[in-house]
Design a protein around this motif. Structure first.
Motif, PDB file in Angstrom:
ATOM      1  N   VAL A  11      -1.907 -13.902  10.557  1.00 31.35           N
ATOM      2  CA  VAL A  11      -2.079 -15.073  11.416  1.00 31.35           C
ATOM      3  C   VAL A  11      -2.158 -16.302  10.517  1.00 31.35           C
ATOM      4  CG1 VAL A  11      -3.328 -13.747  13.153  1.00 31.35           C
ATOM      5  CG2 VAL A  11      -4.613 -14.970  11.382  1.00 31.35           C
ATOM      6  N   THR A  12      -1.930 -17.464  11.085  1.00 30.21           N
ATOM      7  CA  THR A  12      -2.104 -18.707  10.338  1.00 30.21           C
ATOM      8  C   THR A  12      -3.500 -19.244  10.616  1.00 30.21           C
ATOM      9  OG1 THR A  12       0.245 -19.266  10.404  1.00 30.21           O
ATOM     10  CG2 THR A  12      -1.295 -21.084  10.043  1.00 30.21           C
ATOM     11  N   ILE A  13      -4.213 -19.600   9.560  1.00 28.20           N
ATOM     12  CA  ILE A  13      -5.567 -20.142   9.709  1.00 28.20           C
ATOM     13  C   ILE A  13      -5.598 -21.562   9.166  1.00 28.20           C
ATOM     14  CG2 ILE A  13      -8.001 -19.878   9.116  1.00 28.20           C
ATOM     15  CD1 ILE A  13      -7.510 -16.895   8.745  1.00 28.20           C
ATOM     16  N   LEU A  14      -6.064 -22.490   9.997  1.00 24.14           N
ATOM     17  CA  LEU A  14      -6.264 -23.869   9.587  1.00 24.14           C
ATOM     18  C   LEU A  14      -7.773 -24.069   9.471  1.00 24.14           C
ATOM     19  CD1 LEU A  14      -4.608 -27.014  11.258  1.00 24.14           C
ATOM     20  CD2 LEU A  14      -6.780 -27.047  10.061  1.00 24.14           C
ATOM     21  N   ARG A  15      -8.249 -24.036   8.238  1.00 23.02           N
ATOM     22  CA  ARG A  15      -9.684 -24.209   7.993  1.00 23.02           C
ATOM     23  C   ARG A  15      -9.994 -25.703   7.928  1.00 23.02           C
ATOM     24  NH1 ARG A  15     -13.115 -22.650   2.477  1.00 23.02           N
ATOM     25  NH2 ARG A  15     -15.097 -23.534   3.216  1.00 23.02           N
ATOM     26  N   LYS A  16     -10.727 -26.186   8.936  1.00 28.30           N
ATOM     27  CA  LYS A  16     -11.025 -27.612   9.020  1.00 28.30           C
ATOM     28  C   LYS A  16     -12.169 -27.983   8.075  1.00 28.30           C
ATOM     29  CE  LYS A  16     -11.489 -27.179  13.525  1.00 28.30           C
ATOM     30  NZ  LYS A  16     -11.606 -27.378  14.980  1.00 28.30           N
ATOM     31  N   GLY A  17     -12.059 -29.159   7.468  1.00 30.64           N
ATOM     32  CA  GLY A  17     -13.095 -29.629   6.571  1.00 30.64           C
ATOM     33  C   GLY A  17     -12.724 -30.965   5.972  1.00 30.64           C
ATOM     34  N   LYS A  18     -13.423 -31.344   4.908  1.00 28.85           N
ATOM     35  CA  LYS A  18     -13.091 -32.586   4.222  1.00 28.85           C
ATOM     36  C   LYS A  18     -11.627 -32.572   3.807  1.00 28.85           C
ATOM     37  CE  LYS A  18     -14.435 -35.524   0.341  1.00 28.85           C
ATOM     38  NZ  LYS A  18     -15.350 -35.687  -0.825  1.00 28.85           N
ATOM     39  N   THR A  19     -11.182 -31.420   3.315  1.00 28.97           N
ATOM     40  CA  THR A  19      -9.766 -31.138   3.089  1.00 28.97           C
ATOM     41  C   THR A  19      -9.396 -29.963   3.975  1.00 28.97           C
ATOM     42  OG1 THR A  19      -9.754 -31.928   0.798  1.00 28.97           O
ATOM     43  CG2 THR A  19      -8.048 -30.363   1.420  1.00 28.97           C
ATOM     44  N   ASP A  20      -8.375 -30.105   4.789  1.00 33.67           N
ATOM     45  CA  ASP A  20      -7.941 -28.999   5.639  1.00 33.67           C
ATOM     46  C   ASP A  20      -7.107 -28.026   4.818  1.00 33.67           C
ATOM     47  OD1 ASP A  20      -9.179 -30.130   7.793  1.00 33.67           O
ATOM     48  OD2 ASP A  20      -7.354 -30.934   8.710  1.00 33.67           O
ATOM     49  N   LEU A  21      -7.469 -26.757   4.860  1.00 35.86           N
ATOM     50  CA  LEU A  21      -6.732 -25.704   4.162  1.00 35.86           C
ATOM     51  C   LEU A  21      -5.995 -24.852   5.184  1.00 35.86           C
ATOM     52  CD1 LEU A  21      -9.345 -24.517   1.501  1.00 35.86           C
ATOM     53  CD2 LEU A  21      -7.578 -26.271   1.277  1.00 35.86           C
ATOM     54  N   ILE A  22      -4.745 -24.534   4.897  1.00 33.11           N
ATOM     55  CA  ILE A  22      -3.893 -23.812   5.844  1.00 33.11           C
ATOM     56  C   ILE A  22      -3.231 -22.642   5.139  1.00 33.11           C
ATOM     57  CG2 ILE A  22      -1.883 -24.007   7.377  1.00 33.11           C
ATOM     58  CD1 ILE A  22      -2.545 -27.154   7.236  1.00 33.11           C
ATOM     59  N   SER A  23      -3.359 -21.447   5.700  1.00 29.06           N
ATOM     60  CA  SER A  23      -2.740 -20.272   5.076  1.00 29.06           C
ATOM     61  C   SER A  23      -2.292 -19.264   6.114  1.00 29.06           C
ATOM     62  CB  SER A  23      -3.727 -19.599   4.117  1.00 29.06           C
ATOM     63  OG  SER A  23      -3.136 -18.451   3.529  1.00 29.06           O
ATOM     64  N   ASP A  24      -1.184 -18.588   5.802  1.00 29.09           N
ATOM     65  CA  ASP A  24      -0.710 -17.460   6.605  1.00 29.09           C
ATOM     66  C   ASP A  24      -0.812 -16.157   5.808  1.00 29.09           C
ATOM     67  OD1 ASP A  24       1.241 -17.902   4.739  1.00 29.09           O
ATOM     68  OD2 ASP A  24       2.916 -17.975   6.152  1.00 29.09           O
ATOM     69  N   GLY A  25      -1.548 -16.207   4.694  1.00 32.98           N
ATOM     70  CA  GLY A  25      -1.685 -15.032   3.841  1.00 32.98           C
ATOM     71  C   GLY A  25      -0.675 -14.997   2.723  1.00 32.98           C
ATOM     72  N   LEU A  26       0.393 -15.780   2.845  1.00 27.99           N
ATOM     73  CA  LEU A  26       1.415 -15.851   1.808  1.00 27.99           C
ATOM     74  C   LEU A  26       1.343 -17.160   1.036  1.00 27.99           C
ATOM     75  CD1 LEU A  26       4.448 -14.449   3.854  1.00 27.99           C
ATOM     76  CD2 LEU A  26       2.979 -13.214   2.246  1.00 27.99           C
ATOM     77  N   THR A  27       1.070 -18.235   1.734  1.00 29.55           N
ATOM     78  CA  THR A  27       0.960 -19.549   1.105  1.00 29.55           C
ATOM     79  C   THR A  27      -0.377 -20.169   1.472  1.00 29.55           C
ATOM     80  OG1 THR A  27       1.921 -20.747   2.969  1.00 29.55           O
ATOM     81  CG2 THR A  27       3.449 -19.898   1.302  1.00 29.55           C
ATOM     82  N   VAL A  28      -0.825 -21.078   0.633  1.00 27.91           N
ATOM     83  CA  VAL A  28      -2.024 -21.866   0.926  1.00 27.91           C
ATOM     84  C   VAL A  28      -1.652 -23.331   0.779  1.00 27.91           C
ATOM     85  CG1 VAL A  28      -4.390 -22.411   0.273  1.00 27.91           C
ATOM     86  CG2 VAL A  28      -3.579 -20.057   0.116  1.00 27.91           C
ATOM     87  N   ASN A  29      -1.844 -24.090   1.815  1.00 36.88           N
ATOM     88  CA  ASN A  29      -1.511 -25.512   1.833  1.00 36.88           C
ATOM     89  C   ASN A  29      -2.765 -26.322   2.107  1.00 36.88           C
ATOM     90  OD1 ASN A  29       1.720 -25.323   2.201  1.00 36.88           O
ATOM     91  ND2 ASN A  29       0.707 -23.734   3.382  1.00 36.88           N
TER      92      ASN A  29
END
Length: 404
Positions: A259-277
Motif C-alpha cells: 500500500v502507499t503510506i503518506l506519513r503526515k508531519g513537518k515533512t511528509d514522507l511517502i512510500s509504497d515499500g519500493l520508494t521513499v519520497n
C-alpha cells in the motif's frame, strides 16, 4: 514524464547550496523533468529511490498529471470522487474532503453519509451530491442489522464503478455497525479496482482489520502522528524510530503488502515499500483542524489523474510503467496543500481556518500550472540575450582585429 537517471543525478553530484546546481535544477524543471535521489545505507546499499524533496519537482508532477482543459470533454472525465464519511457528530470533515476535490478540478464529488449528517452537509454546498444511506447502531435493531447492511452495500455498489477514487474515513466516527458496513465498502472498491484513500477513522478501522487493505496497491493510507504510531505498533510491533524514518516507513508499507503510506508531519514522507519520497515545502504554522481532510480529497483527485495519465498509450514506456500513480498523487496532494496553506496564512495569520485554505487551493494551483509557461519564456529570453551578447562580442573583435 522525463526522469534523470539516479546514476547521473545532479543531487548525487553537487551540493544543494551550489548556485550551479540551482540553475541546473531550474532548467530541469522548466523542461518538465525530475530529479531522483537514492538514499544509501552503510556499504552503499540503496534502500530507496525518490523524487527530489524540492517543491519544484512536486510542481512538475502536478503539471504532468493534470488533464488539459478541453471543451470537447464531457462531465465526469476530469474525475469523479466519493467520500465515505459523515455522522451525527462530524459533518465538516467529509465536506472539506469533497469540496477540496472539486476546487482542484474534479467534475463530480459525492458524499455517502448517515441520514443525520446528510441535511447538514447539503446545506454547506449545493455542489456536492449527498447520499444519506449509512446507518449507525442506535437506529438499527439487532435483528435488522443484516438486512440494513445488505441494503447499504447494494446502494453503494450501484455507484462504485462510476468513481475514479474514493476517500474513506473523514467524519466517519467509530460506531461498530457503521464501521462494519464501511469495511465491506472498502472490499467492494478493491474488487472494482477503485483507488482508495483512507484517512481519519478509516485508519482506525484498517489498523484493526489490516486484511481490508493488505496487498492492495491502489490503497493510500494518510496517518498523522498518532495514527502512524498505532500502525507501526500493530504491524511492525515496535516503536516509531524517527532516526531511521525512511527505512521504517518503507518496511511498514511492504509489510502491509505494497500500500502507499503518506506519513503526515513537518515533512511528509511517502512510500509504497519500493520508494521513499518526501515533501518538505513550508506550509503554515497554523494547525487548525480539517487540513488532513483537504489532503485526502486532494490526493484522491491527483491519484486518479496520475493513474489515467500513466495508462494512456502515448505515455507508455518502461520508465513510466514502473511509476506508482498513488505515490505521484500523494506527492502532488501534499505539495498543493502546503502551498495553499502558506498562501492562506499570509492573508489571515493566526485566524486562518480550513475554509480559508480551501479557498486558496484553486489560486495556488493555477499559479503552479501557469508558471511552467513563464519558466519556458524566461529561458527563451535568457538564451536570446546570450546570443545577442555573443554576436556583439564577435562584432567588437572584428573592430579590434580586422583579420579575425
Amino acid at each position: 514524464m522525463n526522469f534523470i537517471d539516479s546514476s547521473i543525478c545532479l543531487e548525487n553530484c553537487m551540493l544543494a547550496s551550489s548556485s550551479v546546481y540551482r540553475r541546473q535544477l531550474f532548467l530541469i524543471r522548466s523542461l518538465g523533468g525530475y530529479c531522483c535521489r537514492v538514499h544509501m545505507e552503510g556499504g552503499g546499499r540503496a534502500i530507496s529511490s525518490s523524487l527530489s524533496t524540492l517543491g519544484a519537482d512536486a510542481e512538475g508532477v502536478m503539471r504532468k498529471i493534470t488533464p488539459k482543459l478541453d471543451p470537447s470533454l464531457y462531465k465526469g472525465q476530469a474525475g469523479k470522487v466519493a467520500v465515505i464519511g459523515g455522522c451525527r457528530e462530524y459533518t465538516g470533515a467529509p465536506y472539506f474532503a469533497a469540496i477540496s476535490a472539486l476546487k482542484i478540478g474534479a467534475d463530480l464529488s459525492h458524499v455517502f453519509c448517515t441520514k443525520d449528517a446528510a441535511a447538514v452537509i447539503k446545506s454547506y454546498s449545493p455542489e456536492l451530491i449527498v447520499h444519506p444511506i449509512l446507518e449507525e447502531s442506535y437506529s438499527v435493531r439487532d435483528d435488522e442489522k443484516a438486512t440494513v447492511s445488505a441494503k447499504v452495500l447494494g446502494e453503494v455498489k450501484k455507484w462504485m464503478e462510476r468513481f475514479d477514487c474514493i476517500v474513506v474515513g473523514p467524519g466517519l466516527g467509530r460506531d461498530p455497525f457503521l464501521l462494519n458496513c464501511v469495511g465491506d465498502i472498502i472490499r467492494q472498491a478493491r474488487d472494482a479496482k477503485i483507488p482508495t484513500v483512507i484517512d481519519g477513522d478509516g485508519l482506525f478501522l484498517v489498523t484493526n482489520k489490516l486484511d481490508l487493505v493488505k496487498g492492495n496497491s491502489l490503497a493510500i493510507l494518510t496517518p498523522n502522528v498518532n495514527e502512524y504510531k498505532r500502525l507501526v505498533e500493530k504491524v511492525l510491533q515496535c516503536q516509531v524510530n524517527d532516526e531511521d524514518a525512511y527505512e521504517q516507513l518503507s518496511s511498514l508499507a511492504r509489510s502491509i503488502g505494497g500500500v502507499t503510506i503518506l506519513r503526515k508531519g513537518k515533512t511528509d514522507l511517502i512510500s509504497d515499500g519500493l520508494t521513499v519520497n518526501e515533501v518538505s515545502i513550508f506550509g503554515s504554522p497554523r494547525r487548525c483542524g480539517g487540513q488532513g481532510d483537504i489532503l485526502s480529497g486532494s490526493v484522491a483527485v491527483f491519484s486518479s489523474w496520475a493513474r489515467h495519465h500513466l495508462s494512456t498509450k502515448n505515455n507508455e514506456s518502461s520508465m513510466q510503467s514502473s511509476l506508482n500513480p498513488m505515490v505521484l498523487g500523494s506527492i502532488a496532494g501534499s505539495a498543493l496543500l502546503r502551498k495553499a496553506a502558506s498562501l492562506a496564512f499570509e492573508n489571515k495569520k493566526r485566524s486562518t481556518l480550513t475554509t480559508d485554505i480551501i479557498e486558496c487551493l484553486g489560486k495556488r494551483y493555477s499559479l503552479i500550472i501557469e508558471s511552467e509557461h513563464s519558466s519556458i519564456n524566461f529561458i527563451c529570453c535568457q538564451l536570446l540575450f546570450i546570443c545577442c551578447i555573443f554576436f556583439l562580442f564577435l562584432h567588437s573583435l572584428e573592430d579590434i582585429c580586422p583579420a579575425f
